[in-house]
Design an enzyme around this catalytic site. Structure first.
Site, PDB file in Angstrom:
ATOM      1  N   GLY A 139      34.989   6.816  32.272  1.00  0.00           N
ATOM      2  CA  GLY A 139      34.095   7.284  33.331  1.00  0.00           C
ATOM      3  C   GLY A 139      34.173   8.792  33.452  1.00  0.00           C
ATOM      4  O   GLY A 139      34.366   9.504  32.467  1.00  0.00           O
ATOM      5  N   GLU A 140      33.993   9.276  34.668  1.00  0.00           N
ATOM      6  CA  GLU A 140      34.067  10.710  34.998  1.00  0.00           C
ATOM      7  C   GLU A 140      32.902  11.519  34.426  1.00  0.00           C
ATOM      8  O   GLU A 140      32.789  12.705  34.703  1.00  0.00           O
ATOM      9  CB  GLU A 140      35.384  11.349  34.488  1.00  0.00           C
ATOM     10  CG  GLU A 140      36.645  10.722  34.999  1.00  0.00           C
ATOM     11  CD  GLU A 140      37.902  11.380  34.429  1.00  0.00           C
ATOM     12  OE1 GLU A 140      37.788  12.424  33.739  1.00  0.00           O
ATOM     13  OE2 GLU A 140      38.994  10.849  34.664  1.00  0.00           O
ATOM     14  N   GLY A 141      32.047  10.905  33.601  1.00  0.00           N
ATOM     15  CA  GLY A 141      31.021  11.653  32.907  1.00  0.00           C
ATOM     16  C   GLY A 141      31.474  12.143  31.543  1.00  0.00           C
ATOM     17  O   GLY A 141      30.781  12.933  30.895  1.00  0.00           O
ATOM     18  N   GLU A 195      31.416   9.355  37.567  1.00  0.00           N
ATOM     19  CA  GLU A 195      31.903   8.760  38.808  1.00  0.00           C
ATOM     20  C   GLU A 195      33.418   8.563  38.762  1.00  0.00           C
ATOM     21  O   GLU A 195      34.026   8.568  37.709  1.00  0.00           O
ATOM     22  CB  GLU A 195      31.214   7.409  39.072  1.00  0.00           C
ATOM     23  CG  GLU A 195      31.023   6.513  37.867  1.00  0.00           C
ATOM     24  CD  GLU A 195      32.259   6.116  37.125  1.00  0.00           C
ATOM     25  OE1 GLU A 195      33.264   5.793  37.792  1.00  0.00           O
ATOM     26  OE2 GLU A 195      32.255   6.128  35.880  1.00  0.00           O
TER      27      GLU A 195
END
Length: 334
Positions: free
Chosen positions: A300-302, A159
């Protein structure tokens, strides 16, 4: 029984019992999900959901709201950490506009699932209406349905959204009936003064809605559009019997909200890392889960999913390729 067959196959590899530690548990889990003693990973994907949060206007993040759309452009340009790690491990990446407060130009490799430009400010009104909430769930579901057509059977979820640790802290507090202060961390790197301000703002926000109880009510009131789309996507991935790679605190909150409605989703979830966000370890313990990695990540971001993917592949590979004592003519323990 399949569970016993898998355990036998794992135990009789050329190694002491349990010597591959958590990889053995992972191999067993993947075999059970795929209903086979010879599982495989196909066409792995990473999906990054992006959206803005109305509560960001209250100064709960160290970064301004425009960073959300700027980072989406960075993702699309291939320059973010998640792009680097996905390229390294041959993971396809999709970027989803779930509710970014920006008009993106046409022609970008962006999945347009925008419900509205930013969630509402929780201090003033619920983050979204019931209709917007339903639409966000459906949009998340449609993302996975589209990717499933490519033969993908393992998917990571990340995200991007300035303010989304605040939304996640509020959701965690209400989902697990915990004091809000125990669910709050430094997010994007708040200093002590900023952290105290965040605690004050979120305490005020949670007191405004004393009567919400169900997971849907909690996500609708406090969640972000990217969190809710992740919920819909994760539920669809489970329904499609995919392996679900869960990133950090925010992705884990999305899983927790689905888990409240469908506990079986955890069978398919691989929690990739425990983040440096204050409440994530507590959340994992509440879900009865152990993360693969602890690298003090808080991006975050995966990113945690992409970094953990080679370990997941290793669990599959040892199960399929490592010799048994019998095959290798190696004497087993008496």
């Amino acid at each position: 029984m399949l569970a016993d067959e898998l355990q036998h196959k794992i135990d009789f590899k050329t190694k002491p019992l349990g010597a591959l530690g958590h990889l053995e548990y992972l191999a067993h889990q993947i075999g059970m999900v795929q209903n086979t003693v010879s599982p495989e990973l196909s066409n792995p994907h990473m999906v990054v959901f992006a959206a803005d949060h109305g509560i960001a206007a209250s100064g709960v993040s160290a970064y301004p709201q425009e960073v959300t759309y700027q980072m989406v452009m960075n993702f699309l340009g291939g320059g973010a950490a998640i792009n680097v790690f996905c390229r390294q491990h041959n993971i396809a990446i999709k970027i989803v506009d779930a509710g970014v407060n920006f008009d993106f130009p046409a022609g970008l490799e962006l999945m347009d699932k925008k419900v509205r430009k930013s969630s509402r400010n929780i201090l003033e009104e619920p983050a979204m209406t019931s209709e917007e909430y339903r639409q966000a769930l459906e949009n998340g579901k449609s993302v996975v349905s589209e990717i499933a057509k490519t033969g993908c059977n393992i998917m990571g979820f990340g995200e991007m959204g300035i303010g989304n640790t605040s939304a996640s802290s509020l959701m965690m507090s209400r989902l697990f009936d915990l004091p809000i202060v125990s669910c709050i961390g430094r997010g994007t790197g708040l200093n002590d003064t900023q952290l105290l301000h965040k605690i004050r703002i979120l305490s005020e926000a949670i007191e405004k809605y004393p009567h919400i109880e169900t997971a849907d009510e909690i996500a609708e009131t406090f969640g972000g559009l990217e969190i809710v789309q992740m919920m819909g996507a994760m539920k669809e991935a489970y329904d499609q019997n995919m392996l679900i790679m869960v990133d950090g605190f925010i992705a884990s909150i999305a899983v927790a909200a689905v888990w409240k409605k469908d506990p079986q989703i955890l069978n398919n979830c691989i929690f990739c890392h425990v983040s440096d966000e204050n409440a994530h370890q507590t959340l994992l313990e509440l879900l009865g889960q152990k993360a693969l990695l602890n690298l003090n990540l808080r991006l975050g971001e995966g990113t945690g999913c992409a970094l953990a993917y080679p370990l997941i592949q290793s669990a599959v590979n040892f199960l399929n390729e490592m010799s048994s004592f019998e095959d290798a003519h190696v004497s087993n323990k008496e």
